[in-house]
Design a protein around this motif. Structure first.
Motif, PDB file in Angstrom:
ATOM      1  N   ARG A 172      52.397 -11.904  12.050  1.00  8.49           N
ATOM      2  CA  ARG A 172      51.699 -11.052  12.208  1.00  8.49           C
ATOM      3  C   ARG A 172      49.429 -11.545  11.900  1.00  8.49           C
ATOM      4  N   ALA A 175      48.879 -13.993  13.436  1.00 10.15           N
ATOM      5  CA  ALA A 175      48.263 -14.160  15.403  1.00 10.15           C
ATOM      6  C   ALA A 175      47.119 -13.257  14.961  1.00 10.15           C
ATOM      7  N   LEU A 176      46.891 -12.005  14.191  1.00  7.88           N
ATOM      8  CA  LEU A 176      45.219 -12.025  14.168  1.00  7.88           C
ATOM      9  C   LEU A 176      44.325 -12.893  13.209  1.00  7.88           C
ATOM     10  N   LYS A 177      44.439 -13.866  13.366  1.00  5.63           N
ATOM     11  CA  LYS A 177      43.250 -14.888  12.999  1.00  5.63           C
ATOM     12  C   LYS A 177      43.428 -15.293  14.269  1.00  5.63           C
ATOM     13  N   GLU A 178      43.979 -15.763  14.843  1.00  6.37           N
ATOM     14  CA  GLU A 178      43.573 -16.503  16.277  1.00  6.37           C
ATOM     15  C   GLU A 178      42.687 -14.942  17.600  1.00  6.37           C
ATOM     16  N   ALA A 179      43.760 -14.107  16.941  1.00  4.95           N
ATOM     17  CA  ALA A 179      42.707 -13.417  17.602  1.00  4.95           C
ATOM     18  C   ALA A 179      41.547 -13.311  17.958  1.00  4.95           C
ATOM     19  N   SER A 191      39.830 -16.337  18.878  1.00  2.00           N
ATOM     20  CA  SER A 191      39.781 -16.047  19.717  1.00  2.00           C
ATOM     21  C   SER A 191      37.975 -15.272  20.157  1.00  2.00           C
ATOM     22  N   ARG A 192      38.095 -13.990  19.588  1.00  6.01           N
ATOM     23  CA  ARG A 192      36.811 -13.766  20.022  1.00  6.01           C
ATOM     24  C   ARG A 192      35.613 -14.110  19.621  1.00  6.01           C
ATOM     25  N   GLN A 233      35.236 -16.674  22.130  1.00  8.48           N
ATOM     26  CA  GLN A 233      34.144 -16.304  23.194  1.00  8.48           C
ATOM     27  C   GLN A 233      32.823 -15.811  23.053  1.00  8.48           C
TER      28      GLN A 233
END
Length: 501
Positions: free
Chosen positions: A175, A178-182, A185-186, A189
């Motif tokens: 989890r 996933a949060l770190k990757e999200a 990713s932001r 972007q």
């Protein structure tokens, strides 16, 4: 017997309400109220071990016991006050809790599930420990009492609880990842949007794989599909045939000499002119280049008129090279100072935006001169909620050239960033006072700009100079005679800027 039961309940309440335990529980399982099929086999294994009709894998907070997996019941929770498992949690680490006959136990003989259906009698539970904190249990129930439990069964139940703890840890790590990757990713972007807004194409050439990964601006410039990775042959084939060999030769020379590549070439299909700059990013143990990092800018508009190009191209070349060199230097230095990818993206994007704002103003005035007040407004407005209240400006009418605007814009960005983090802009009533005066020194015009922070928290000089501090001092190095001196006064940071015009 009553005193013994009350003593047990007191010990249970103390462990149940422990902040350390609750903190670990909520950090590891924010979704504790949602059953999870990944724990089903663990519950079945516990039921099989004791040949018991009911088995649970549960997490226990202050008010509720939540069932992540269950055998023999369709319930998903029960009040913690009625729970056998809270007594298990109160045991020392590695301990288990057994109730052979709940109808005879002082703490449970009056419980609803004991005196009424399903008439629970036997209980065995082992705690799920995370970093020394009991956050839940693996347990079994039976409606028939038992005379004894084999020590080997208790030990196996502890092992099953350990498996549940390992699974919880794996889920927590997944989890967080996933949060770190999200988040990364932001940030990627945002950085990509900033590069697109500045119309800067960025690319990474994997020499051995023969591929080029580029952003959207780069792909558009070369007239390539929107895919982020394409074959290097497709990229070089997009270059005008007359410019292809010279461009490739320059790249090879730069790789061999470990120097910066810079060159201008046309795209064959569109005829647009591009200016590129880059260098080898890394090499293998024998020194052979592995990857090449670069940036590209579309300079076609400056080629529209030959006469105008002759006048402007030299200036434009100088500006773009400086900007690309500054961007690459900023990226490398920021990465050197910041190991966390998310922090790198935030810091680099902010500095890129500061340069972009200055470039935007200069572009509006065709790279002539811009007013100091406009530059200050452009750089500081993103950091204040009320510009009129939080920025006080006393100025002469000052015009800045391109080098002065870009360098000073980066200085103002770093000062504002520091003020938001640590200084006057970190509190609602703080403000920035700027005084700008144009003076004549030895017959030359010079800007004296003073940045003063007021109304902020007390200031102490930092023990270590970070890249931001170095950037403040060196952003004007290209302008001979310029200087920036930062003073950490207790009442607020003061920066004294001298800039020949």
């Amino acid at each position: 017997m009553r005193e013994k039961a009350e003593a047990m309940l007191s010990a249970v309440a103390q462990v149940l309400d422990a902040p350390e335990r609750l903190g670990m529980l909520h950090a590891a399982a924010p979704d504790m109220a949602i059953p999870d099929g990944d724990f089903d086999e663990i519950a079945k294994l516990a039921a099989s071990l004791f040949d018991a009709p009911i088995a649970l894998v549960s997490l226990v907070d202050r008010e509720w016991q939540w069932f992540k997996a269950a055998v023999g019941t369709t319930e998903t929770r029960m009040p913690a006050d009625d729970s056998f498992c809270v007594h298990t949690i109160a045991q020392a680490e590695g301990g288990a809790f057994l109730v052979l006959d709940a109808s005879l136990h002082p703490a449970f003989r009056h419980e609803q599930r004991v005196v009424q259906p399903p008439f629970l009698r036997f209980y065995a539970g082992a705690s799920i420990f995370l970093d020394g904190q009991a956050v839940g249990t693996v347990c079994v129930f039976d409606v028939a009492p038992r005379r004894e439990v084999a020590p080997k069964q208790v030990e196996e139940l502890r092992r099953i609880a350990g498996i549940a703890a390992s699974l919880l840890k794996l889920k927590e790590e997944a989890r967080r990842r996933a949060l770190k990757e999200a988040a990364l990713s932001r940030e990627e972007q945002r950085l990509a949007m900033a590069l697109d807004a500045a119309n800067v194409g960025s690319w990474l050439w994997d020499i051995r794989a023969g591929t080029v990964a580029g952003n959207g601006a780069m792909m558009r410039m070369f007239g390539l599909p929107a895919e982020r990775t394409v074959g290097a042959r497709a990229v070089f084939s997009a270059i005008h045939p007359d410019d292809r060999a010279p461009t490739f030769s320059k790249l090879r020379q730069a790789m061999a000499a470990n120097e910066e590549y810079d060159g201008m070439f046309r795209i064959g299909e569109s005829g647009r002119w591009l200016l590129g700059r880059g260098r080898v990013h890394d090499r293998d143990s024998k020194g052979a280049p592995l990857t090449f990092l670069g940036m590209t800018i579309d300079v076609s508009d400056q080629q529209a008129s030959v006469q105008r190009t002759r006048l402007l191209l030299k200036e434009l070349n100088h500006r773009v090279k400086n900007t690309l060199a500054m961007l690459q230097s900023l990226a490398r230095q920021t990465l050197r100072q910041t190991s966390d990818p998310a922090e790198f993206m935030a810091a680099f994007a902010g500095r890129l935006q500061a340069i972009s704002e200055a470039h935007g103003l200069l572009s509006d005035y065709e790279w002539g001169t811009i007013r100091l007040a406009e530059l200050i407004s452009k750089q500081l407005r993103p950091y204040v909620s009320d510009y009129a209240e939080q920025v006080e400006l006393h100025k002469d009418e000052i015009l800045l050239g391109p080098d002065q605007a870009v360098g000073l814009g980066l200085v103002l960005h770093e000062l504002a960033t520091n003020a938001v983090k640590y200084g006057a802009l970190s509190v609602p009533k703080g403000k920035i006072v700027l005084t700008a005066r144009g003076v004549v020194e030895d017959g030359d015009a010079v800007l004296h700009l003073t940045w003063t922070e007021v109304g902020g928290p007390p200031v102490r000089e930092p023990r270590r100079r970070g890249f931001g501090s170095i950037l403040i001092e060196r952003s004007l190095d290209k302008i001979i005679g310029s200087s920036v001196k930062v003073e950490y006064m207790p009442a607020g940071v003061t920066a004294l800027i001298r800039l020949p015009l």
